[in-house]
Write an enzyme that holds these catalytic residues in place. Structure first.
Site, PDB file in Angstrom:
ATOM      1  CB  SER A 127      -0.871  -0.014   1.263  1.00 48.18           C
ATOM      2  OG  SER A 127      -1.411   1.261   1.497  1.00 48.18           O
ATOM      3  CE1 TYR A 152      -4.249  -1.875   4.813  1.00 47.33           C
ATOM      4  CE2 TYR A 152      -3.699   0.401   4.296  1.00 47.33           C
ATOM      5  CZ  TYR A 152      -4.000  -0.883   3.886  1.00 47.33           C
ATOM      6  OH  TYR A 152      -4.024  -1.180   2.541  1.00 47.33           O
TER       7      TYR A 152
HETATM    8  N1  NAD Z   1      -8.354  -0.162  -2.705  1.00 49.09           N
HETATM    9  C1  NAD Z   1      -7.278   0.593  -2.462  1.00 49.09           C
HETATM   10  O1  NAD Z   1      -7.279   1.801  -2.713  1.00 49.09           O
HETATM   11  C2  NAD Z   1      -6.036  -0.024  -1.866  1.00 49.09           C
HETATM   12  C3  NAD Z   1      -4.935   0.818  -1.626  1.00 49.09           C
HETATM   13  C4  NAD Z   1      -3.780   0.268  -1.094  1.00 49.09           C
HETATM   14  C5  NAD Z   1      -3.702  -1.083  -0.823  1.00 49.09           C
HETATM   15  N2  NAD Z   1      -4.780  -1.882  -1.045  1.00 49.09           N
HETATM   16  C6  NAD Z   1      -4.651  -3.307  -0.751  1.00 49.09           C
HETATM   17  O2  NAD Z   1      -5.141  -4.048  -1.843  1.00 49.09           O
HETATM   18  C7  NAD Z   1      -5.737  -5.257  -1.401  1.00 49.09           C
HETATM   19  C8  NAD Z   1      -7.159  -5.366  -1.918  1.00 49.09           C
HETATM   20  O3  NAD Z   1      -7.885  -4.241  -1.457  1.00 49.09           O
HETATM   21  P1  NAD Z   1      -9.407  -3.982  -1.829  1.00 49.09           P
HETATM   22  O4  NAD Z   1      -9.561  -2.519  -1.989  1.00 49.09           O
HETATM   23  O5  NAD Z   1      -9.833  -4.906  -2.906  1.00 49.09           O
HETATM   24  O6  NAD Z   1     -10.078  -4.386  -0.428  1.00 49.09           O
HETATM   25  P2  NAD Z   1     -11.386  -5.229  -0.122  1.00 49.09           P
HETATM   26  O7  NAD Z   1     -11.629  -5.081   1.338  1.00 49.09           O
HETATM   27  O8  NAD Z   1     -12.483  -4.846  -1.056  1.00 49.09           O
HETATM   28  O9  NAD Z   1     -10.944  -6.707  -0.462  1.00 49.09           O
HETATM   29  C9  NAD Z   1     -10.269  -7.537   0.447  1.00 49.09           C
HETATM   30  C10 NAD Z   1     -10.999  -8.860   0.485  1.00 49.09           C
HETATM   31  O10 NAD Z   1     -10.272  -9.713   1.358  1.00 49.09           O
HETATM   32  C11 NAD Z   1     -11.175 -10.423   2.161  1.00 49.09           C
HETATM   33  N3  NAD Z   1     -10.536 -10.747   3.412  1.00 49.09           N
HETATM   34  C12 NAD Z   1     -10.162  -9.894   4.396  1.00 49.09           C
HETATM   35  N4  NAD Z   1      -9.606 -10.565   5.408  1.00 49.09           N
HETATM   36  C13 NAD Z   1      -9.619 -11.875   5.057  1.00 49.09           C
HETATM   37  C14 NAD Z   1      -9.185 -13.052   5.685  1.00 49.09           C
HETATM   38  N5  NAD Z   1      -8.636 -13.027   6.919  1.00 49.09           N
HETATM   39  N6  NAD Z   1      -9.356 -14.232   5.049  1.00 49.09           N
HETATM   40  C15 NAD Z   1      -9.908 -14.269   3.806  1.00 49.09           C
HETATM   41  N7  NAD Z   1     -10.355 -13.171   3.157  1.00 49.09           N
HETATM   42  C16 NAD Z   1     -10.208 -11.990   3.786  1.00 49.09           C
HETATM   43  C17 NAD Z   1     -12.371  -9.508   2.362  1.00 49.09           C
HETATM   44  O11 NAD Z   1     -13.563 -10.219   2.630  1.00 49.09           O
HETATM   45  C18 NAD Z   1     -12.426  -8.755   1.038  1.00 49.09           C
HETATM   46  O12 NAD Z   1     -13.353  -9.329   0.147  1.00 49.09           O
HETATM   47  C19 NAD Z   1      -5.632  -5.232   0.122  1.00 49.09           C
HETATM   48  O13 NAD Z   1      -4.492  -5.967   0.476  1.00 49.09           O
HETATM   49  C20 NAD Z   1      -5.450  -3.771   0.449  1.00 49.09           C
HETATM   50  O14 NAD Z   1      -4.741  -3.600   1.660  1.00 49.09           O
HETATM   51  C21 NAD Z   1      -5.943  -1.379  -1.570  1.00 49.09           C
END
Ligand code: NAD
Length: 337
Positions: A127, A152
């Site tokens: 991130s 986080y």
């Molecule tokens: N969306 C953004 O802007 C952004 C920015 C920086 C980093 N990220 C990273 O990208 C990745 C995806 O993010 P996103 O925006 O799709 O988030 P999101 O929350 O929509 O997707 C994450 C998914 O992981 C699942 N999950 C969470 N904990 C879990 C566990 N213990 N076991 C199994 N499943 C689990 C959740 O149910 C969810 O569906 C994450 O690692 C997040 O930290 C996202």
């Protein structure tokens, strides 16, 4: 090719899975469908993936060690794309344990699976939040990232470190992607675009932190997907000549690379709100507030390293991206205005 995608019912995982299924990949999608935000949205994403012939779903928690061991024992993967995580900066002040469970214990289970199975390439989500207190912009992978300002961010940085140790010890090829504020259709309800759109459509005020003095490198989801897919076959190799004092912090003597993945164009928060107002055709009422604990004032990605490797070149500008987001939002949530 077989790929395991964790977090497949999440915002980014859903889009990556859809894209790979279109390209003929066989996808095993894993997700716990937890209720951090409305699981109905996760199920709706999943409902679009389930009919695809190459798709299978497993409803497992990453932190369930026995379940993860049997998952990796039961089938082989050519690639693992690890996106599941406990996301969100503000929630990490309320429920810190969820971050350690998913982002550290859960990641360790993924790393162990990759080690046992000798997976050819692990691509995992980090991130932009790892840049923490850094003020030099744009953020580059050569910058030190030792001062996170939220739990986080600390777990995301720790995830990079855990992965590096596996890469070094066991030769696990691993690519970390530092995502910058991803937005678009099927986005996350805990992030600004949906929170704002909801409030604006309901005639309620939106919370504008740091009096609006913030900027984010908003990155459209399709550009993120291109970046993820683009690195899948760029498997990192060991670089025996790399030395820590001189080499890039985004590289290693181990088969390990880290890349920023963002639009490379920071947008002021108030400019983003104006673009959304134009898209919705409604003016927002604004509730100006101080900076929130755990937040950073601005993010801005240098994506030169990813461009050099894959030709990464974001295509979707803010006006177009917000218009596509609004079209989806209207269709999915059917707001009355
Ligand atoms: N969306 C953004 O802007 C952004 C920015 C920086 C980093 N990220 C990273 O990208 C990745 C995806 O993010 P996103 O925006 O799709 O988030 P999101 O929350 O929509 O997707 C994450 C998914 O992981 C699942 N999950 C969470 N904990 C879990 C566990 N213990 N076991 C199994 N499943 C689990 C959740 O149910 C969810 O569906 C994450 O690692 C997040 O930290 C996202």
């Amino acid at each position: 090719m077989n790929v395991l995608i964790t977090g497949v019912a999440g915002f980014i995982g859903f889009h990556v899975a859809r894209r790979l299924l279109q390209g003929g990949w066989k996808v095993l999608g894993l997700d716990s469908l937890n209720d951090y935000y409305d699981p109905a949205l996760k199920r709706a994403r999943l409902a679009l993936l389930t009919p695809e012939p190459g798709f299978r779903f497993v409803g497992t928690d990453l932190a369930d060690r026995a379940a993860m061991e049997s998952l990796f024992a039961g089938q082989t993967f050519d690639r693992v794309i690890h996106l599941a995580a406990q996301a969100g900066v503000r929630y990490s002040l309320e429920n810190p344990h969820a971050y350690v469970d998913a982002n550290l214990s859960g990641l360790l289970n993924v790393l162990e699976g990759c080690r046992v199975q000798q997976v050819a390439h692990l691509v995992y989500a980090s991130s932009s939040s790892v840049y923490g207190l850094n003020t030099k912009v744009p953020f580059t992978e050569t910058d030190a990232v030792d001062h996170p300002v939220s739990l986080y961010a600390a777990t995301k940085k720790s995830g990079e470190l855990l992965t590096h140790s596996y890469s070094h010890l066991y030769g696990l090829p691993a690519t970390g992607l530092r995502f910058f504020t991803v937005y678009g259709p099927w986005g996350r309800p805990d992030m600004a675009p949906i929170k704002f759109a909801r409030a604006i459509c309901a005639g309620e005020p939106i919370d504008v932190y740091n009096q609006g003095e913030m900027s984010r490198d908003f990155t459209y989801i399709d550009d993120i997907v291109e970046g993820v897919v683009g690195v899948l076959d760029q498997v990192p190799v060991p670089q025996p000549d790399w030395i820590p004092e001189l080499g890039s912090r985004g590289q290693s003597s181990a088969p390990y690379r880290i890349f920023n993945i963002g639009a490379g164009q920071p947008v002021g928060l108030l400019d983003f709100i104006q673009t959304l107002e134009r898209g919705l055709g409604i003016e927002a009422r604004k509730n100006f507030l101080p900076m929130q604990p755990g937040d950073v004032a601005r993010t801005w990605a240098s994506t030169q390293a990813l461009r050099d490797l894959t030709g990464f070149s974001p295509q979707v500008g803010l006006e177009e991206g917000v218009a596509k987001f609004v079209a989806w939002y209207r269709e999915f949530y059917s707001p009355t205005v």
